[in-house]
Design an enzyme around this catalytic site. Sequence first.
Site, PDB file in Angstrom:
ATOM      1  N   THR A  86      36.639  30.395  40.085  1.00  0.00           N
ATOM      2  CA  THR A  86      37.570  31.310  39.418  1.00  0.00           C
ATOM      3  C   THR A  86      38.884  30.552  39.210  1.00  0.00           C
ATOM      4  O   THR A  86      39.031  29.843  38.238  1.00  0.00           O
ATOM      5  CB  THR A  86      37.769  32.607  40.236  1.00  0.00           C
ATOM      6  OG1 THR A  86      38.112  32.273  41.584  1.00  0.00           O
ATOM      7  CG2 THR A  86      36.501  33.443  40.228  1.00  0.00           C
ATOM      8  N   THR A 110      38.112  35.069  49.481  1.00  0.00           N
ATOM      9  CA  THR A 110      37.417  35.146  48.220  1.00  0.00           C
ATOM     10  C   THR A 110      36.786  33.791  48.163  1.00  0.00           C
ATOM     11  O   THR A 110      37.329  32.870  47.673  1.00  0.00           O
ATOM     12  CB  THR A 110      38.468  35.366  47.208  1.00  0.00           C
ATOM     13  OG1 THR A 110      39.039  36.532  47.634  1.00  0.00           O
ATOM     14  CG2 THR A 110      37.927  35.482  45.825  1.00  0.00           C
ATOM     15  N   ASN A 127      49.637  34.101  41.637  1.00  0.00           N
ATOM     16  CA  ASN A 127      49.266  35.472  41.979  1.00  0.00           C
ATOM     17  C   ASN A 127      50.139  36.508  41.288  1.00  0.00           C
ATOM     18  O   ASN A 127      49.712  37.645  41.084  1.00  0.00           O
ATOM     19  CB  ASN A 127      49.282  35.641  43.489  1.00  0.00           C
ATOM     20  CG  ASN A 127      48.074  34.995  44.132  1.00  0.00           C
ATOM     21  OD1 ASN A 127      46.981  35.538  44.090  1.00  0.00           O
ATOM     22  ND2 ASN A 127      48.251  33.799  44.678  1.00  0.00           N
ATOM     23  N   LYS A 132      33.226  28.399  46.483  1.00  0.00           N
ATOM     24  CA  LYS A 132      34.469  28.623  45.761  1.00  0.00           C
ATOM     25  C   LYS A 132      35.407  29.384  46.677  1.00  0.00           C
ATOM     26  O   LYS A 132      34.981  30.090  47.596  1.00  0.00           O
ATOM     27  CB  LYS A 132      34.243  29.387  44.454  1.00  0.00           C
ATOM     28  CG  LYS A 132      33.764  30.815  44.583  1.00  0.00           C
ATOM     29  CD  LYS A 132      34.818  31.860  44.858  1.00  0.00           C
ATOM     30  CE  LYS A 132      35.932  31.790  43.840  1.00  0.00           C
ATOM     31  NZ  LYS A 132      37.028  32.770  44.228  1.00  0.00           N
ATOM     32  N   THR A 158      47.628  38.989  34.184  1.00  0.00           N
ATOM     33  CA  THR A 158      48.374  39.065  32.928  1.00  0.00           C
ATOM     34  C   THR A 158      48.448  37.718  32.244  1.00  0.00           C
ATOM     35  O   THR A 158      48.972  37.611  31.149  1.00  0.00           O
ATOM     36  CB  THR A 158      49.807  39.585  33.193  1.00  0.00           C
ATOM     37  OG1 THR A 158      50.425  38.760  34.187  1.00  0.00           O
ATOM     38  CG2 THR A 158      49.788  41.023  33.668  1.00  0.00           C
ATOM     39  N   GLU A 201      45.484  28.284  46.563  1.00  0.00           N
ATOM     40  CA  GLU A 201      46.282  28.492  45.350  1.00  0.00           C
ATOM     41  C   GLU A 201      47.689  27.909  45.517  1.00  0.00           C
ATOM     42  O   GLU A 201      48.451  28.327  46.388  1.00  0.00           O
ATOM     43  CB  GLU A 201      46.336  29.983  45.021  1.00  0.00           C
ATOM     44  CG  GLU A 201      45.004  30.477  44.484  1.00  0.00           C
ATOM     45  CD  GLU A 201      44.924  31.971  44.296  1.00  0.00           C
ATOM     46  OE1 GLU A 201      44.083  32.406  43.489  1.00  0.00           O
ATOM     47  OE2 GLU A 201      45.678  32.703  44.954  1.00  0.00           O
TER      48      GLU A 201
END
Length: 386
Positions: free
Chosen positions: A144, A179, A381, A168, A386, A258
């Site tokens: 992702t 996740t 995040n 992942k 968006t 991230e």
Amino acid sequence: MTIELPRGFAAHVANIGVKDATDDFVVIATERRVPAAGVFTRSRFAGPSVVISRQHVADGWARAMVVVSKNANVANGAVGLDDANELVAGVAARLGCEPADVLVASTGIIGRRYPIDRIRAGVAAMPPQPSGRDADAAARGIMTTDTVAKVAAASVGGGPARVVGFAKGVGMIEPDMATMIAVLLTDAELDPAQLDHQFRSAVDETFNCVSIDTDTSTSDTAVILASGAAGPVAAEAFAVALREVCLTLTKLIARDGEGAETLIEVTVDEARDRAQAKRVAKAIVNSPLVKTAVHGADPNWGRVAMAVGKCSDDIDIDAERVVIRFGYTEVYPKRVDETGLAELADYLRGSDVLIHVSLGTGDASATVWGCDLTAGYVRINADYTT
């Protein structure tokens, strides 16, 4: 160098338009039912994929694993469960097996329904006998926001049997399963009970010791299938190979958190028991203040002391017996001078940082992995949907 799947497994990897033009649909298949085991999130908001896979792997057998990326299919009510069951039934029909023999995982945005027409078309287009052998392609297909594909392999005791895994995970990672989705495959011959025991032990020492942001996902899934094509193996050798693959994937997940720039490894030893060691280590690696200190190359050991101290239920922890180190340099209770602090700042600028704490309450230990907290994490995040 491309890593091939173990014998007895084949893959189908495709883009079916779940979100964008990258691969998002992966099916790992065998020619027959094989021993299987799974470990899943403990979230009370677990998605249909988790619910279904828990049920299907309960008997210790499976024939296929399907992963849909970029859509978690969580919090969609009855229609989400119906969609997941339709996906499983469709894959089973294409492979010529029972739906109960198919495991499923989904990862991505929560609260959005599968683009079910695209899912149907993707299932209809998959071959009845997948033939792909590329584990790297499968790893790319489940990504992702990952920046790199995560694949690892090891031989079992130097023999023909192998363990291959792909995973992942970059955010919303604080296991009870991190996740995170991980698929482990082996051609070693094991019975379901052996496989389940070995897998749970490896997961507890690896995947359940990684944390990016303290948030537990609704979709965390780790499964293993054993084709048996390479024949029986020694239990000890298999345990070593399985842990090696799981640990490599764990570190890849932590390093690719991230916005991450630094892999943080925290070892706590001289603890009363492993549970205490792991609890304190998690308190350290999860601390935003520790994470930002590492990111800023600030050898502020006081933040580590703070993180240890907030484990207030561990009343046997005495500050006078605790030892704190950055790397191999003791910073408490022995103090570091200005020259030493400058050297530690250089150390913290590296790609890997070790924080080592000895509690003085016993002889148990645990190691966990995480990453620094950067402006990139906030940006990723903040802009996620968006």
